[in-house]
Design a protein around this motif. Structure first.
Motif, PDB file in Angstrom:
ATOM      1  N   SER B  69       0.836  -1.206   0.000  1.00  0.00           N
ATOM      2  CA  SER B  69       0.000   0.000   0.000  1.00  0.00           C
ATOM      3  C   SER B  69       0.866   1.248   0.000  1.00  0.00           C
ATOM      4  O   SER B  69       0.568   2.235  -0.679  1.00  0.00           O
ATOM      5  N   GLN B 114      -9.073  -1.223  -1.403  1.00  0.00           N
ATOM      6  CA  GLN B 114      -9.401  -2.517  -0.790  1.00  0.00           C
ATOM      7  C   GLN B 114     -10.752  -2.470  -0.083  1.00  0.00           C
ATOM      8  O   GLN B 114     -11.563  -3.365  -0.200  1.00  0.00           O
ATOM      9  N   ASP B 190      -5.358  -1.211  -5.168  1.00  0.00           N
ATOM     10  CA  ASP B 190      -4.717  -1.695  -3.944  1.00  0.00           C
ATOM     11  C   ASP B 190      -5.556  -2.805  -3.310  1.00  0.00           C
ATOM     12  O   ASP B 190      -6.534  -2.539  -2.635  1.00  0.00           O
ATOM     13  N   GLU B 191      -5.147  -4.018  -3.539  1.00  0.00           N
ATOM     14  CA  GLU B 191      -5.878  -5.189  -3.020  1.00  0.00           C
ATOM     15  C   GLU B 191      -7.379  -5.041  -3.273  1.00  0.00           C
ATOM     16  O   GLU B 191      -8.203  -5.290  -2.401  1.00  0.00           O
TER      17      GLU B 191
HETATM   18 MG   LIG Z   1      -2.188  -2.617   2.183  1.00  0.00          MG
END
Ligand SMILES: [Mg+2]
Ligand SMILES: Nc1ncnc2c1ncn2[C@@H]1O[C@H](COP(=O)(O)OP(=O)(O)OP(=O)(O)O)[C@@H](O)[C@H]1O
Lengths: 296, 347
Positions: B69, B114, B190-191
């Motif tokens: 991240s 995320q 991000d994820e």
């Molecule tokens: Mg992360």
């Protein structure tokens, strides 16, 4: 031995001089700036007087209709709307219409002033820990100091009348809206803000597009408390010449009129309940989508 | 070679009171551990050098806390680096002015989060239009555009719902539509699918791959899931403790892991289903035996080879052009797990 039982105070003479110094310097201050400060309050005063006259001179059916409409748009609840209209009618029937309008005027003006000052202040506090550290203790003092104590300088500065009444009411009623605006903005989720940042939102876009809308339920809770506190100042404000439901209460205390005092007291309670229900229902409506009616 | 869209050079990020001083300590050879214990600074990113090619999906993979991240947030400068450069379109993001960064975020790089990062007080349609509204687009035009993207991610009819009324998978489709709506060339994810159930995650990967086939965005995709990385990544960089320990073609990483950490990472994958014929094809002459497409995975190659008399197959590309030959032995070798001894030879 004597030393242990008599607190080593600064001495009567010194104390008297000290108090006198404080008093004279404040008097000097109010003599010098009192007029200017009073002038500064003039627009507010005009607004208050105008609003009070407007309420009093508007035919009562229209006021009832307006209150009913306000209750409906705020709460979307038939029960609350009818309840508000009925209790106001009862108040009028019991001969308290005009005083109630005066009280409505000062409470509205005070709430308006508290919102206009309190929300920006709360936003400022949320922006900076330093500001928060300075303002929080001031709010604590404002909330805990007995109202009679700050009535003294207020009256010395502005005399007796509506303006000092408004000022005193605001001092008492502003802390919750400041606190809850600050809290609400600080509680806005970091993720929502980061998303705004990532899409290039600028400061104002973040403030008005993300922070304030997401803090709104809290800001509303603060507004609700501010209105309640302004209402609870009605009797004290009447001591310094603010017209309204507080005046008969004061009269009842000095003359032991039980019924009069009770009726006017209950009228204040009724107003409080009406405003509380309307603002709370509105606040709840604001939150409806936040947490989802159903989560799957 | 494809063009480079984002180039990260010598990027460091240190968390703490005095990152510059900590940086000089790191450059003098202090370890991350010592820096934390003796000086109370966290080395988040340690000399990252990555080139992200245009119009491909680049995966950055690592375990929790490896700095994924942190790294992706330097690309649109949601974080300030301690040192280094991030070059996008010839310009160094690290040296950009506030306005330039804003322009980057408005038009050039958008992001998917995320935890979705949706605005709960806005309807789905308003959420998708958010980037456009921030750009200053008129609201009916933004609405039209956001509708188009909502249709693309399969959420037609949900325009006036609120995020809390949608499932996680649907919310992330909103997140994806919001990012695509700004027409930015770079997509930072991000994820993005990590919070979703495996089945939904699989769906989302399909949606992304389908969209990518048409849109050809430069996608930087963060994940901690190797299967996901292998499925969607055109290339992979593996991050550990803030350092890139291997980057390149996914097949190469599986066949030639250069670190125990990576071996650990890949030891549980089903190699037969991941490794493709093209990665093992050797130069040689086309033989009599059967042919397989170069993207066939070993599991499917195996029965064909077993039936072939020569125990060899020809590997051909989509146009049936001969690429090389593949023999049984190398297939079996490749399907066996790499072990530490094997990896030593690659060091
Ligand atoms: Mg992360
Ligand atoms: N603001 C911060 N202050 C101090 N340390 C931080 C900060 N942000 C991140 N870190 C540290 O940097 C390291 C990398 O964090 P990062 O969030 O980038 O990891 P990640 O790979 O994204 O992990 P995850 O998979 O859990 O999201 C962690 O050790 C974390 O503790």
């Amino acid at each position: 031995m004597d030393f242990l039982f008599k607190f080593p105070d600064m001495g009567r003479d010194n104390l008297r001089d000290f108090k006198k110094d404080v008093d004279t310097s404040f008097l000097e201050f109010s003599g010098e700036y009192g007029e200017a400060i009073e002038k500064a309050f003039d627009p507010l005063l005009y607004f208050l007087v105008w609003f009070e006259k407007l309420l009093i001179n508007t035919p009562w059916p229209i006021i009832l209709l307006l209150i009913g409409a306000l209750a409906w748009f705020g709460s979307r609840s038939i029960k609350i709307s009818i309840g508000s209209v009925l209790s106001l009618s009862l108040i009028g029937y019991l001969g308290m219409w005009q005083d109630t309008m005066s009280t409505l005027a000062i409470v509205s003006a005070a709430t308006f002033l508290c919102i206009v000052i309190g929300i920006p202040l709360g936003i400022w506090m949320a922006r900076s820990n330093r500001v928060q550290a300075i303002i929080t203790p001031i709010l604590d003092v404002m909330q805990t100091i007995p109202a009679f104590v700050y009535l003294i300088p207020v009256v010395m500065l502005l005399g007796i009348g509506k303006a000092p009444g408004l000022l005193a009411t605001c001092i008492y009623a502003i802390p919750p809206i400041v606190r809850l605006t600050n809290l609400g903005i600080r509680l806005v989720s970091k993720d929502a803000l980061e998303a705004a940042d990532a899409f290039g939102a600028n400061y104002w876009q973040k403030l008005f597009g993300v922070q304030i809308p997401l803090a709104l339920p809290n800001i509303f809770a603060g507004m609700n408390q501010t209105i309640m506190m302004a209402l609870s100042m009605v009797v004290i404000a009447s001591m310094i010449g603010v017209a309204g439901l507080g005046i008969p209460v004061l009269r009842s205390i000095s003359n032991q009129y039980l019924a009069l005092g009770l009726l006017n007291g209950l009228a204040i309670v009724a107003l409080a309940i009406i405003f509380d229900r309307i603002t709370q229902a509105y606040g709840k409506r604001l939150q409806k989508h936040r947490y989802g009616e159903h989560n799957d | 070679m494809t063009d480079i869209a984002v180039s990260i050079k010598g990027l460091y990020k240190i968390f703490g009171k005095n990152p510059k001083k900590a940086l000089s300590r790191i450059k003098q050879g202090m370890s991350k551990q010592d820096l934390l214990e003796k000086h109370n600074h966290v080395l988040g990113l340690n000399d990252i050098n990555i080139e992200i090619p245009e119009k491909q999906i680049s995966v950055i993979m690592g375990l929790s806390g490896s700095g994924k991240s942190t790294l992706i947030r330097h690309i649109n400068r949601l974080m300030e680096p301690t040192a280094g450069e991030v070059i996008i379109g010839g310009e160094n993001v690290v040296e950009m002015s506030k306005n330039q960064i804003r322009d980057l975020r408005l038009h050039k790089a958008s992001m998917v989060f995320q935890k979705f990062g949706l605005h709960v007080h806005r309807t789905i349609s308003e959420n998708v239009a958010y980037g456009l509204i921030v750009q200053g687009m008129k609201s009916d035009e933004a609405k039209k555009k956001s509708h188009k993207w909502l249709v693309r991610v399969g959420l037609e009819g949900f325009e006036d719902h609120y995020p809390s009324q949608l499932s996680g998978g649907m919310q992330q489709r909103v997140g994806l539509a919001r990012a695509l709506a700004t027409d930015a060339d770079i997509l930072l994810m991000d994820e993005a699918f990590s919070a979703l159930d495996p089945l939904i995650r699989f769906d989302m990967q399909n949606i992304l791959l389908e969209l990518q086939e048409e849109l050809h965005k430069t996608i930087i995709f963060i994940t901690h899931d190797l299967d996901e990385a292998l499925r969607i990544g055109d290339q992979i960089a593996i991050l550990r403790d803030g350092e890139v320990i291997q980057q390149g073609d996914p097949q190469q990483i599986i066949l030639k892991p250069n670190d125990d950490y990576i071996i650990d990472f890949i030891k549980d994958i089903n190699r037969g289903r991941v490794i493709m014929a093209k990665s093992l094809a050797e130069k040689g002459r086309k033989n009599q035996g059967p042919s397989v497409n170069f993207k066939t995975v070993l599991e499917d190659v195996l029965p064909i080879i077993a039936k072939s008399k020569s125990q060899k197959v020809n590997v051909v590309d989509d146009q049936d052009k001969f690429i090389g030959v593949l023999n049984l032995e190398s297939v079996i070798d490749a399907m066996a797990r790499p072990n530490i001894e094997v990896s030593e030879t690659y060091r």
